[in-house]
Design an enzyme around this catalytic site. Structure first.
Site, PDB file in Angstrom:
ATOM      1  N   ARG A 171       8.131  28.052   4.123  1.00 35.66           N
ATOM      2  CA  ARG A 171       7.621  26.711   4.386  1.00 35.66           C
ATOM      3  C   ARG A 171       8.682  25.930   5.157  1.00 35.66           C
ATOM      4  NH1 ARG A 171       3.193  28.351   3.602  1.00 35.66           N
ATOM      5  NH2 ARG A 171       1.683  27.671   2.039  1.00 35.66           N
ATOM      6  N   HIS A 194       1.933  28.867  12.312  1.00 36.21           N
ATOM      7  CA  HIS A 194       1.612  29.123  10.898  1.00 36.21           C
ATOM      8  C   HIS A 194       0.487  30.157  10.779  1.00 36.21           C
ATOM      9  CE1 HIS A 194       1.775  27.248   6.638  1.00 36.21           C
ATOM     10  NE2 HIS A 194       1.411  28.513   6.571  1.00 36.21           N
TER      11      HIS A 194
HETATM   12  P1  NDP Z   1       5.674  34.385  -5.072  1.00 34.39           P
HETATM   13  O1  NDP Z   1       5.595  33.192  -5.937  1.00 34.39           O
HETATM   14  O2  NDP Z   1       5.003  35.638  -5.490  1.00 34.39           O
HETATM   15  O3  NDP Z   1       7.199  34.748  -4.824  1.00 34.39           O
HETATM   16  C1  NDP Z   1       8.177  33.761  -4.632  1.00 34.39           C
HETATM   17  C2  NDP Z   1       9.528  34.431  -4.600  1.00 34.39           C
HETATM   18  O4  NDP Z   1      10.520  33.416  -4.379  1.00 34.39           O
HETATM   19  C3  NDP Z   1       9.877  35.101  -5.937  1.00 34.39           C
HETATM   20  O5  NDP Z   1      10.612  36.280  -5.699  1.00 34.39           O
HETATM   21  C4  NDP Z   1      10.769  34.046  -6.626  1.00 34.39           C
HETATM   22  O6  NDP Z   1      11.696  34.579  -7.538  1.00 34.39           O
HETATM   23  C5  NDP Z   1      11.500  33.494  -5.419  1.00 34.39           C
HETATM   24  N1  NDP Z   1      12.031  32.162  -5.713  1.00 34.39           N
HETATM   25  C6  NDP Z   1      11.337  31.043  -6.010  1.00 34.39           C
HETATM   26  N2  NDP Z   1      12.189  30.014  -6.238  1.00 34.39           N
HETATM   27  C7  NDP Z   1      13.433  30.517  -6.087  1.00 34.39           C
HETATM   28  C8  NDP Z   1      14.741  29.963  -6.208  1.00 34.39           C
HETATM   29  N3  NDP Z   1      14.916  28.690  -6.535  1.00 34.39           N
HETATM   30  N4  NDP Z   1      15.787  30.771  -5.992  1.00 34.39           N
HETATM   31  C9  NDP Z   1      15.611  32.082  -5.686  1.00 34.39           C
HETATM   32  N5  NDP Z   1      14.404  32.659  -5.548  1.00 34.39           N
HETATM   33  C10 NDP Z   1      13.329  31.887  -5.751  1.00 34.39           C
HETATM   34  O7  NDP Z   1       5.154  33.912  -3.635  1.00 34.39           O
HETATM   35  P2  NDP Z   1       4.530  34.805  -2.460  1.00 34.39           P
HETATM   36  O8  NDP Z   1       5.402  35.970  -2.204  1.00 34.39           O
HETATM   37  O9  NDP Z   1       3.091  35.032  -2.697  1.00 34.39           O
HETATM   38  O10 NDP Z   1       4.622  33.756  -1.242  1.00 34.39           O
HETATM   39  C11 NDP Z   1       5.858  33.186  -0.868  1.00 34.39           C
HETATM   40  C12 NDP Z   1       5.631  32.020   0.053  1.00 34.39           C
HETATM   41  O11 NDP Z   1       5.269  32.485   1.351  1.00 34.39           O
HETATM   42  C13 NDP Z   1       4.486  31.079  -0.326  1.00 34.39           C
HETATM   43  O12 NDP Z   1       4.856  30.176  -1.329  1.00 34.39           O
HETATM   44  C14 NDP Z   1       4.225  30.389   0.988  1.00 34.39           C
HETATM   45  O13 NDP Z   1       5.082  29.264   1.061  1.00 34.39           O
HETATM   46  C15 NDP Z   1       4.649  31.418   2.032  1.00 34.39           C
HETATM   47  N6  NDP Z   1       3.509  31.924   2.791  1.00 34.39           N
HETATM   48  C16 NDP Z   1       3.459  31.715   4.128  1.00 34.39           C
HETATM   49  C17 NDP Z   1       2.428  32.181   4.881  1.00 34.39           C
HETATM   50  C18 NDP Z   1       2.432  32.032   6.374  1.00 34.39           C
HETATM   51  O14 NDP Z   1       1.422  32.343   7.003  1.00 34.39           O
HETATM   52  N7  NDP Z   1       3.519  31.596   6.969  1.00 34.39           N
HETATM   53  C19 NDP Z   1       1.295  32.883   4.270  1.00 34.39           C
HETATM   54  C20 NDP Z   1       1.456  33.114   2.860  1.00 34.39           C
HETATM   55  C21 NDP Z   1       2.519  32.621   2.159  1.00 34.39           C
HETATM   56  P3  NDP Z   1      11.194  35.397  -8.840  1.00 34.39           P
HETATM   57  O15 NDP Z   1      10.673  36.704  -8.325  1.00 34.39           O
HETATM   58  O16 NDP Z   1      12.418  35.552  -9.639  1.00 34.39           O
HETATM   59  O17 NDP Z   1      10.115  34.557  -9.487  1.00 34.39           O
END
Ligand code: NDP
Length: 315
Positions: free
Chosen positions: A229, A277
């Site tokens: 994001r 995006h």
């Molecule tokens: P998930 O919630 O499955 O995964 C998020 C990951 O980020 C997890 O590994 C989590 O850690 C990690 N994380 C979250 N907060 C922190 C932190 N403070 N420090 C370290 N690691 C952190 O999300 P998705 O994989 O499904 O999607 C990720 C993002 O991709 C979405 O939120 C969206 O913003 C973006 N996206 C963009 C798209 C585009 O077209 N550009 C399309 C789809 C998604 P942990 O595993 O330990 O929980």
């Protein structure tokens, strides 16, 4: 008969979603968000992209909110979203496959200087670099976020021959990927990365995380790919890092302000590739099939649905 209300962002969204859901769940009533005849008390499920503030709160008997996207920031920015109703994030198989393709394309584009050759071509300039190109196996890609998408992306890049590391909040084990976790893990992770990929969700902990100090810890001149994001990046710092050579090239799919304003310096920057995006956008058919299958599960008594938004963690 259960009732699902749909608010989609796409042009053909509602028609595609209702057609697919009628095929997989003929007993489900699918209603458009702005249907004037809709009785809000009859709505059991909502499948939404960017509902207007207060829109979800009018459904007094809502059981599950299905996010049309992997992120949920488009829902939780509504101060009145009903907090007692679970939000399920989009996890249609296409979502991860598309993200894998996009990040591989972006990493190879950075590795092979695609932006530079596009600029040269636009100027009809035949300019060959002195040194042979670096290869994937000599390049370490670091993925911030090893969740539903990041874990698949890390495996995909490793399979394509890149050296791959990842960083997440909690510890992970992924075959072929060097995994780091938490603030200490970040310190070990950053200096190993030739290309950094942001696949983090938008939370209070990730907003502004990628600033000048973080970018200077990468192996310069590093590549940077943002598919998470926009607000996770301090855009002024990224521009400065591109200009001083800390960052050698960037592929940016998400921005603080979208659509990206026409006067943004990213549009014409010679080291930046901009996409609007589109990194991962599952078809409405795939999204509807995913939602239909989860409604089946929920109505069969399995209320512990996957990919549920965790308000404490913020994603
Ligand atoms: P998930 O919630 O499955 O995964 C998020 C990951 O980020 C997890 O590994 C989590 O850690 C990690 N994380 C979250 N907060 C922190 C932190 N403070 N420090 C370290 N690691 C952190 O999300 P998705 O994989 O499904 O999607 C990720 C993002 O991709 C979405 O939120 C969206 O913003 C973006 N996206 C963009 C798209 C585009 O077209 N550009 C399309 C789809 C998604 P942990 O595993 O330990 O929980």
């Amino acid at each position: 008969m259960s009732c699902l209300v749909v608010k989609s962002g796409g042009r053909r969204g509602f028609a595609d979603v209702s057609a697919e859901l009628s095929r997989v769940r003929p007993d489900l009533e699918v209603v458009a968000w702005d249907d004037a005849a809709l009785d809000p008390a009859r709505v059991d499920y909502a499948f939404v992209w960017s509902p207007e503030p207060g829109g979800l709160a009018r459904f007094s008997n809502l059981k599950v909110i299905f996010s049309s996207a992997a992120g949920v920031d488009h829902i939780t920015r509504d101060p009145d979203w009903p907090r007692h109703v679970p939000i399920v994030r989009m996890g249609a198989a296409d979502t991860a496959r598309q993200m894998c393709d996009f990040v591989l394309w972006a990493a190879l584009s950075l590795l092979r200087d695609a932006r530079r050759y596009a600029v040269q071509q636009s100027e009809a300039r035949w300019n060959r670099p002195g040194d042979p190109a670096r290869m994937a196996h000599e390049t370490r890609v670091g993925i911030m976020g090893l969740g539903n998408l990041g874990a698949d992306v890390s495996r995909h890049l490793a399979h394509a021959g890149f050296a791959v590391s990842g960083w997440s909040r909690t510890a992970k084990q992924i075959d072929g990927v060097t995994c780091h976790a938490g603030p200490e893990g970040l310190e070990q992770f950053l200096p190993t990365c030739d290309i950094l990929v942001c696949l983090l969700p938008d939370t209070e902990h990730t907003r502004g995380l990628i600033d000048g100090a973080l970018l200077r810890r990468l192996r310069a001149p590093a590549g940077f790919i943002n598919v998470g994001r926009g607000p996770q990046v301090v855009e002024a710092d990224l521009l400065a890092a591109l200009d001083d050579g800390t960052i050698g090239g960037a592929v940016l799919d998400v921005f603080c302000e979208e659509p990206l304003p026409s006067n943004s310096p990213f549009w014409s920057h010679p080291k930046v590739m901009v996409t609007p995006h589109i990194a991962s956008e599952a078809s409405f058919t795939a999204r509807a099939a995913y939602v239909g299958a989860l409604i089946d599960r929920f109505e069969a008594g399995d209320t512990d649905l996957p990919l549920r938004y965790d308000a404490d963690a913020g994603y």
